[in-house]
Design a protein around this motif. Structure first.
Motif, short mmCIF file in Angstrom:
data_model
loop_
_atom_site.label_atom_id
_atom_site.label_comp_id
_atom_site.label_asym_id
_atom_site.label_seq_id
_atom_site.Cartn_x
_atom_site.Cartn_y
_atom_site.Cartn_z
N THR A 141 -1.77 -32.68 54.34
CA THR A 141 -3.16 -32.19 54.32
C THR A 141 -3.24 -30.75 54.80
N PHE A 142 -2.50 -30.44 55.85
CA PHE A 142 -2.48 -29.07 56.38
C PHE A 142 -1.94 -28.10 55.34
N ALA A 143 -0.89 -28.50 54.61
CA ALA A 143 -0.32 -27.65 53.56
C ALA A 143 -1.33 -27.42 52.44
N VAL A 149 4.45 -24.27 54.57
CA VAL A 149 3.86 -25.08 55.64
C VAL A 149 4.47 -26.48 55.64
N LEU A 150 4.58 -27.07 54.47
CA LEU A 150 5.11 -28.44 54.36
C LEU A 150 6.56 -28.50 54.81
N LEU A 151 7.36 -27.52 54.42
CA LEU A 151 8.76 -27.50 54.84
C LEU A 151 8.89 -27.34 56.35
N GLY A 152 8.08 -26.46 56.93
CA GLY A 152 8.11 -26.28 58.38
C GLY A 152 7.73 -27.55 59.11
N CYS A 153 6.67 -28.20 58.62
CA CYS A 153 6.24 -29.46 59.24
C CYS A 153 7.30 -30.54 59.11
N ALA A 154 7.91 -30.63 57.92
CA ALA A 154 8.94 -31.66 57.69
C ALA A 154 10.13 -31.47 58.62
N LEU A 155 10.58 -30.23 58.78
CA LEU A 155 11.70 -29.96 59.67
C LEU A 155 11.39 -30.36 61.11
N VAL A 156 10.19 -29.99 61.57
CA VAL A 156 9.81 -30.29 62.94
C VAL A 156 9.69 -31.80 63.14
#
Length: 535
Positions: free
Chosen positions: A129-131, A183-190
């Protein structure tokens, strides 16, 4: 005693953490290019926003993140004030954070949307949703209040100059959707690291590195010859009449056929010569009061000025140069004078004839015009560059058909940053020409300008040719690869052939509607994931 986790540390000081992560996220842009740091910073901020107790708190933290992010990313603007004699240079260091106060609203809105939709803490649903929300708010930033979309987040996924990186998928997404992917990649990594899923995190990191450094392949050669001139004229000389003739001579000397190297140019072949924005002082069109022509270097004649330019570039050559056109009319007293100006590109043939022109559509506020002039001018505020009249905007993207010299879409300086607004979709060009004067910006601006020009090439499937006063001039192919370039503050020229265009990309057909479609898809996916995510 158990050490607090990263999440607990962030939640303990969310305001400071948001500011710090905002700064770190901006290090992904050029010239630093620390894209892994940027991705992790965005992912960690999403973790903070997801754990907020209310949407209002999510907005406040998103705004703090944005203030730091845009202050660092736009620090080059401060240098412009050093060329304005009527305002103190220190005002520039206030202008940068003041602009950031406004721009920070957009990541704050993305945080609000995600927090309102997803109420059961961090996870895949919030990330999706954020992405999706980030795509939407970045698109808003591109047009609200005339738009200022410098450094969309997706720029961190652009590879080094000799390869496109993950931005290679931009033709099916657009730049704003690429920001959502970042954004999605950053969130997924975290999230993977938070759950200690080291194998998945490591595999994802390896795939990211491979994608960012995947080779671009062999260069493809076109048929049309081009000479790009970079005169290295500094800002203090551009508007000083004492240097007008010297500036012209420098441009002319760099444009002659006999100076070409490696047999690239021959007298028998048609050639385009590209000059930058702001390098030349002559007025090239008829119809102005004589006093305006007398102030320039061309002995009072626009016809002479054009013929002199044609002689400088030689036979079988067409010159595309930045120029200033005037809008002449009577003022309130009846006096005939210049009421406004156009920041233009003018095409001149080998006989000095006018072959066409283009007027810049996206003007720089406070640089090319003073918003709310009737209120701000009495307060002592003026434009940041020389001149007492405002520039007027042109109608928008236009394709100039130059026959055997190709179809060109001019985009002057700053307007190259506007994704989806650089070509006439009903009359597709063969290449984009981006004349620019970056001499009045700080050192960080030039590599960021180049990066955004590369993104337009990838999106549209069109080569971009950049001619700048002080660098970075470049030949960029339709995959966003810089095939030749001149570094900052180097006087020189590039002789090359214009790379071929690709078939129209999906983005070239649908523009930013494609990015908005990706925004909807991601937010719908977030809604589905939320329904399946345990509370």
């Amino acid at each position: 005693m158990t050490q607090p986790s990263v999440t607990q540390r962030l939640d303990a000081h969310p305001h400071l953490a948001s500011l710090g992560l905002g700064l770190l996220s901006a290090t992904g842009f050029q010239p630093l290019g620390l894209w892994p740091v940027a991705l992790l910073a965005v992912g960690l901020f999403a973790l903070i926003a997801a754990n907020t107790a209310s949407w209002l708190r999510a907005f406040r933290l998103g705004w703090l993140f944005g203030v730091a992010h845009f202050t660092l990313g736009n620090n080059w603007i401060a240098t412009a004030f050093t060329f304005q004699s009527e305002m103190p240079a220190m005002l520039g260091w206030a202008a940068v954070p003041l602009l950031a106060l406004y721009l920070a609203v957009y990541p704050a809105l993305a945080a609000i949307i995600a927090r309102l939709v997803v109420r059961n803490r961090a996870g895949l649903a919030f990330a999706l949703t954020f992405a999706g929300a980030w795509i939407f708010t970045e698109w808003l930033r591109s047009w609200v209040f005339s738009g200022y979309v410098w450094n969309p987040l997706g720029m961190v996924l652009l590879g080094p100059m000799d390869r496109p990186g993950l931005a290679a998928i931009t033709p099916i997404m657009g730049t704003y959707a690429l920001s959502g992917l970042a954004v999605l990649l950053g969130c997924a990594l975290v999230l993977m690291l938070k759950e200690r899923n080291w194998l998945a995190a490591g595999a994802t990191a390896l795939l990211l590195v491979a994608g960012m450094f995947w080779p671009a392949g062999e260069a493809q050669q076109g048929d049309l010859l081009v000479t790009i001139v970079q005169p290295d004229i500094r800002q203090e000389r551009i508007s000083d009449p004492r240097f007008f003739e010297a500036n012209y001579n420098r441009l002319a000397q760099l444009s002659r056929r006999e100076e070409s190297g490696a047999g690239t140019n021959t007298d028998a072949e048609p050639r385009i010569v590209l000059w930058p924005e702001s390098g030349m002082a002559d007025y090239l069109r008829e119809g102005y009061p004589q006093r305006y022509y007398d102030r320039t270097t061309a002995l009072g004649s626009p016809l002479y000025a054009r013929r002199r330019l044609a002689t400088a570039v030689g036979d079988d050559s067409v010159l595309l140069t930045g120029a200033v056109d005037l809008e002449i009319g009577a003022d309130e007293t009846g006096f005939v004078r210049a009421l406004g100006a156009r920041n233009a590109v003018t095409a001149i043939g080998s006989d000095g004839e006018l072959l066409g022109g283009y007027a810049k559509a996206h003007l720089v506020p406070y640089g090319e015009y003073l918003p709310m002039r009737e209120w701000l001018e009495p307060l002592g505020l003026t434009r940041l560059v020389a001149g007492s009249i405002d520039f007027w905007p042109g109608p928008g993207p236009r394709t100039l058909d130059l026959g055997e010299y190709g179809k060109v879409s001019p985009q002057v300086c700053y307007e190259i940053i506007f994704s989806g607004q650089v070509t006439d979709r009903s009359n597709r060009a063969d290449y984009i020409f981006n004349p620019s004067n970056e001499a009045w910006f700080g050192g960080n601006a030039q590599p960021q300008f180049l990066a955004q020009s590369r993104m337009r090439a990838i999106e549209e499937g069109l080569p971009v040719l950049r001619a700048t006063t002080t660098g970075i001039s470049a030949v960029i192919d339709a995959r966003g690869v810089v095939r030749q370039h001149l570094a900052q503050h180097v006087q020189g020229r590039i002789d090359a052939r214009v790379p071929p265009a690709t078939a129209p990309t999906l983005f070239a057909r649908f523009g930013n509607m494609l990015g908005l479609a990706w925004s909807i898809v991601l937010m719908l996916a977030g809604f589905v994931a939320m329904r399946r995510q345990p509370v």
